[in-house]
Design a protein around this motif. Structure first.
Motif, mmCIF file in Angstrom:
data_model
loop_
_atom_site.group_PDB
_atom_site.id
_atom_site.type_symbol
_atom_site.label_atom_id
_atom_site.label_comp_id
_atom_site.label_asym_id
_atom_site.label_seq_id
_atom_site.Cartn_x
_atom_site.Cartn_y
_atom_site.Cartn_z
ATOM 1 N N SER A 154 -77.005 44.306 7.902
ATOM 2 C CA SER A 154 -76.829 43.347 9.079
ATOM 3 C C SER A 154 -78.364 42.835 9.299
ATOM 4 N N TYR A 155 -78.309 42.074 10.159
ATOM 5 C CA TYR A 155 -79.726 41.608 10.665
ATOM 6 C C TYR A 155 -80.703 42.601 11.453
ATOM 7 N N ASP A 156 -81.974 42.542 11.141
ATOM 8 C CA ASP A 156 -83.016 43.384 11.941
ATOM 9 C C ASP A 156 -83.572 42.599 13.050
ATOM 10 N N ILE A 157 -83.677 41.667 13.027
ATOM 11 C CA ILE A 157 -84.367 40.958 14.100
ATOM 12 C C ILE A 157 -83.676 39.445 14.426
ATOM 13 N N ARG A 158 -83.547 39.109 15.432
ATOM 14 C CA ARG A 158 -82.988 37.883 15.635
ATOM 15 C C ARG A 158 -83.771 37.244 16.823
ATOM 16 N N THR A 159 -83.947 35.759 16.546
ATOM 17 C CA THR A 159 -84.842 34.947 17.577
ATOM 18 C C THR A 159 -84.282 33.740 17.767
ATOM 19 N N ARG A 160 -84.624 33.038 18.499
ATOM 20 C CA ARG A 160 -84.210 31.484 18.580
ATOM 21 C C ARG A 160 -85.263 30.463 18.545
ATOM 22 N N THR A 161 -84.563 29.238 18.225
ATOM 23 C CA THR A 161 -85.813 28.146 17.996
ATOM 24 C C THR A 161 -86.203 27.797 19.436
ATOM 25 N N ASN A 162 -87.448 27.283 19.215
ATOM 26 C CA ASN A 162 -88.136 26.767 20.562
ATOM 27 C C ASN A 162 -87.746 25.216 20.719
ATOM 28 N N TYR A 163 -88.121 24.478 21.870
ATOM 29 C CA TYR A 163 -87.995 23.061 22.044
ATOM 30 C C TYR A 163 -88.030 22.184 20.904
ATOM 31 N N ASP A 164 -88.906 22.421 20.137
ATOM 32 C CA ASP A 164 -89.500 21.586 18.961
ATOM 33 C C ASP A 164 -88.721 22.070 17.702
ATOM 34 N N GLY A 165 -87.593 23.040 17.750
ATOM 35 C CA GLY A 165 -86.881 23.291 16.504
ATOM 36 C C GLY A 165 -87.709 24.599 15.663
#
Length: 241
Positions: A172-183
Motif C-alpha cells: 500500500s502507499y507510504d505517502i499521500r499528497t495533493r496537487t497544488n493550484y497549478d497541478g
C-alpha cells in the motif's frame, strides 16, 4: 671490613625494572551500513561515530573494557593483559526479529607490548524513506469529457488531486499528497530506492473513450532513485467526466 650490599641491592632493582612487561593494545574501526527500513537498498557506508565498543575474554565472553568510537569510527583499548579476546558492537537486526544484535570480531591474541589491529566491524542501521535528500516532483493535467465519454469539454490543471507514493515492494502507499493550484506536487527528502507514483483516473476503453465504470484505474510511474540528491520530475494526464 668493607661491605658490598648496597651495590647488590642496586643491581637487583635494575634487573627487576628491566624485566617489567608493557601491556598490549587493541585498536580498530567500526563502520556503519545505512539501509532502508526493509534492509534491501543500501543507502551509504559511513564511520560509526560514538559507538559503544566492548572488549571481552574469548573464553567466557566476560566484558573487560568498553570504549567509544571517535568521529571517524576509530577505537582503541590500552593496558590490555596477555590473553585471547574478541571485540563486539551492537547493531540493528537486519532480520527484524530482535531490536539489536551483537556483531563480533574473530578471536585474537594479545601479547605484552604488541598492538593488535582488529578487522573492521560493520554495523547496520535502517532509516525511514523520508530521511534522504532526493525529490520526486511532477505536474498533472486534467482532461474533462462530456457525459458521452468521448467529446472533450476542456483541459485544465489538476487541482487538489491525490497523488500516492509507494516505496519498494510495499503493498500500500507510504505517502499521500495533493496537487497544488497549478497541478504540481512534490515528495521531498526521499532515500535511495525504487518508487511508484500513481494517481487515479476514469476507466477507458481501447480507443481512449471513458467507459463510466465505477472502479477507477491507477496511472503509475516507476522511478528509481540511485543518487542521494537526485531530482526527478514526472508528468501525467488524468481523465474525468
Amino acid at each position: 671490613m668493607k661491605t658490598y650490599l648496597p651495590f647488590v641491592a642496586f643491581i637487583i632493582v635494575i634487573g627487576i625494572t628491566g624485566c617489567k612487561k608493557e601491556p598490549g593494545e587493541v585498536q580498530g574501526v567500526v563502520m556503519q551500513k545505512i539501509y532502508d527500513n526493509d534492509f534491501k537498498y543500501l543507502q551509504r557506508v559511513q564511520p560509526a561515530s560514538d559507538a559503544d565498543v566492548f572488549l571481552s575474554e574469548a573464553g567466557t565472553l566476560a566484558v573487560v573494557d568498553r570504549a567509544h568510537s571517535s568521529y571517524n569510527g576509530l577505537y582503541s583499548f590500552t593496558d590490555v593483559k596477555d590473553g585471547s579476546y574478541v571485540v563486539f558492537v551492537y547493531s540493528d537486526d537486519t532480520s527484524k526479529v530482535d531490536g539489536s544484535v551483537a556483531v563480533s570480531s574473530a578471536q585474537f591474541e594479545v601479547k605484552a607490548g604488541k598492538i593488535v589491529n582488529v578487522d573492521t566491524l560493520y554495523t547496520f542501521k535502517g532509516i525511514g524513506l523520508e530521511k534522504g535528500n532526493a525529490t520526486i516532483c511532477g505536474k498533472i493535467w486534467l482532461i474533462n469529457y462530456k457525459k458521452n465519454g468521448y467529446e472533450i469539454k476542456d483541459i485544465s490543471l489538476a487541482q487538489e488531486v491525490d497523488v500516492y507514493l509507494i516505496y519498494g515492494d510495499h503493498k500500500s502507499y507510504d505517502i499521500r499528497t495533493r496537487t497544488n493550484y497549478d497541478g504540481t506536487f512534490c515528495f521531498s527528502n526521499l532515500i535511495k530506492g525504487n518508487y511508484v507514483v500513481y494517481v487515479y483516473s476514469e476507466a477507458e476503453d481501447a480507443f481512449g473513450n471513458l467507459t463510466g465504470a465505477t472502479q477507477k484505474v491507477a496511472h503509475k510511474k516507476y522511478i528509481t532513485i540511485s543518487d542521494d540528491k537526485q531530482e526527478v520530475f514526472v508528468t501525467d494526464t488524468i481523465k474525468t467526466f
